[in-house]
Design a protein around this motif. Sequence first.
Motif, short mmCIF file in Angstrom:
data_model
loop_
_atom_site.label_atom_id
_atom_site.label_comp_id
_atom_site.label_asym_id
_atom_site.label_seq_id
_atom_site.Cartn_x
_atom_site.Cartn_y
_atom_site.Cartn_z
N ALA A 1 -43.62 47.93 18.32
CA ALA A 1 -42.31 48.51 18.08
C ALA A 1 -41.56 47.73 17.00
O ALA A 1 -41.71 46.52 16.86
CB ALA A 1 -41.50 48.54 19.37
N ASN B 1 -43.41 56.41 16.12
CA ASN B 1 -43.95 55.41 15.18
C ASN B 1 -43.50 55.64 13.75
O ASN B 1 -44.17 55.22 12.80
CB ASN B 1 -45.48 55.33 15.25
CG ASN B 1 -45.98 54.83 16.60
OD1 ASN B 1 -46.86 55.44 17.20
ND2 ASN B 1 -45.41 53.73 17.09
N HIS C 1 -48.34 54.28 23.34
CA HIS C 1 -48.53 55.12 22.16
C HIS C 1 -48.30 56.60 22.46
O HIS C 1 -47.77 57.33 21.62
CB HIS C 1 -49.94 54.89 21.61
CG HIS C 1 -50.14 55.48 20.26
ND1 HIS C 1 -49.36 55.15 19.17
CD2 HIS C 1 -51.05 56.39 19.80
CE1 HIS C 1 -49.77 55.83 18.11
NE2 HIS C 1 -50.78 56.58 18.47
N ASP D 1 -46.38 49.84 23.31
CA ASP D 1 -47.48 50.39 22.52
C ASP D 1 -48.47 49.27 22.22
O ASP D 1 -48.12 48.27 21.60
CB ASP D 1 -46.93 50.97 21.21
CG ASP D 1 -47.95 51.82 20.47
OD1 ASP D 1 -49.12 51.41 20.40
OD2 ASP D 1 -47.57 52.89 19.95
N ASP E 1 -40.10 54.31 18.88
CA ASP E 1 -41.16 53.34 19.08
C ASP E 1 -41.21 52.96 20.55
O ASP E 1 -40.18 52.64 21.15
CB ASP E 1 -40.91 52.06 18.27
CG ASP E 1 -41.34 52.17 16.82
OD1 ASP E 1 -42.16 53.05 16.50
OD2 ASP E 1 -40.85 51.37 16.00
N PHE F 1 -49.50 49.76 18.05
CA PHE F 1 -48.50 49.92 17.00
C PHE F 1 -47.20 49.29 17.47
O PHE F 1 -46.37 49.95 18.09
CB PHE F 1 -48.31 51.40 16.66
CG PHE F 1 -49.58 52.07 16.19
CD1 PHE F 1 -49.92 52.09 14.85
CD2 PHE F 1 -50.45 52.65 17.10
CE1 PHE F 1 -51.10 52.69 14.42
CE2 PHE F 1 -51.63 53.25 16.69
CZ PHE F 1 -51.95 53.27 15.34
N TYR G 1 -46.38 62.99 17.96
CA TYR G 1 -46.86 61.62 17.81
C TYR G 1 -48.30 61.67 17.34
O TYR G 1 -48.98 62.69 17.46
CB TYR G 1 -46.73 60.85 19.14
CG TYR G 1 -47.94 60.96 20.05
CD1 TYR G 1 -48.84 59.90 20.18
CD2 TYR G 1 -48.20 62.13 20.76
CE1 TYR G 1 -49.95 60.00 21.00
CE2 TYR G 1 -49.30 62.23 21.59
CZ TYR G 1 -50.17 61.17 21.70
OH TYR G 1 -51.28 61.28 22.51
N ASP G 2 -48.75 60.57 16.75
CA ASP G 2 -50.12 60.44 16.27
C ASP G 2 -50.47 61.62 15.35
O ASP G 2 -49.74 61.89 14.41
CB ASP G 2 -51.09 60.29 17.44
CG ASP G 2 -52.34 59.49 17.05
OD1 ASP G 2 -53.23 60.09 16.42
OD2 ASP G 2 -52.40 58.30 17.38
#
Length: 254
Positions: free
Chosen positions: A192, A66, A216, A187, A183, A190, A41-42
Amino acid sequence: MGPTRFLSATTPRSGQQAALGADVIALMDALGVPRAYLAGYDWGGRAANVAAALWPERVLGLVSVNGYLIQDIAAATEPVEPEREAGFWYFYYFLTERGRAGLARDPQGVARVIWKRNSPKWPFREQDLERAARSFANPDHTDVVVHSYRHRLGFAPGAEPYERLEEQLAGLPPITVPAITLDGLADGNFPATDGSSTARHFTGPRLHRTVADAGHNLPQERPEAFAAAVRDVRDLRQGHPARARLTGRRQDTT
């Protein structure tokens, strides 16, 4: 970054997306791993996306929180809704020398604010943050982070060794390997989706899932859902029979 050190003082301290993806492949080469499943993630998710898009022969499958995370730098000046812009405060903070100084002075404090905003339902403990902050204790941490955000917003050039890769990424290349995207429904930065907005970027088998109460940092907040996706992307790779068993099991969309 932790104890990782650059071997040369002249190596660009780049945080651009091409560098992240290239580092994944370089690590696999160093470990003698010819092909692997990638999940993240990220920043880690972006590194996995880049590797999957540019080196699909090395990636067996992808789990990405995401969705499609390759940055559209050409569209970096396009604003989003004000509420989301407010959550991206640190993007713009790092464009300034004040932001560079603030990150260098208190990286853990900056991270605490971001964690609270991005994962509002996650009751993380101070020791969780302290454990993560050990990776900030690196002489190049500030330079790499600042370069990453300045490059993605078009305020800093990329490093010359990654120029060809960035040209490829500018075309937003498709991800052809089997993929499961996730998602978190909680979050804070960001929101979903049902996965349809990024569907065009996934040309191989792909499932999308939403995860209740996850913010997140979905892998740490809901590790069981993240681990399940890693297991299931292996099944997805096996073909349509496995895909039929998976579809609909956890809010999957095609």
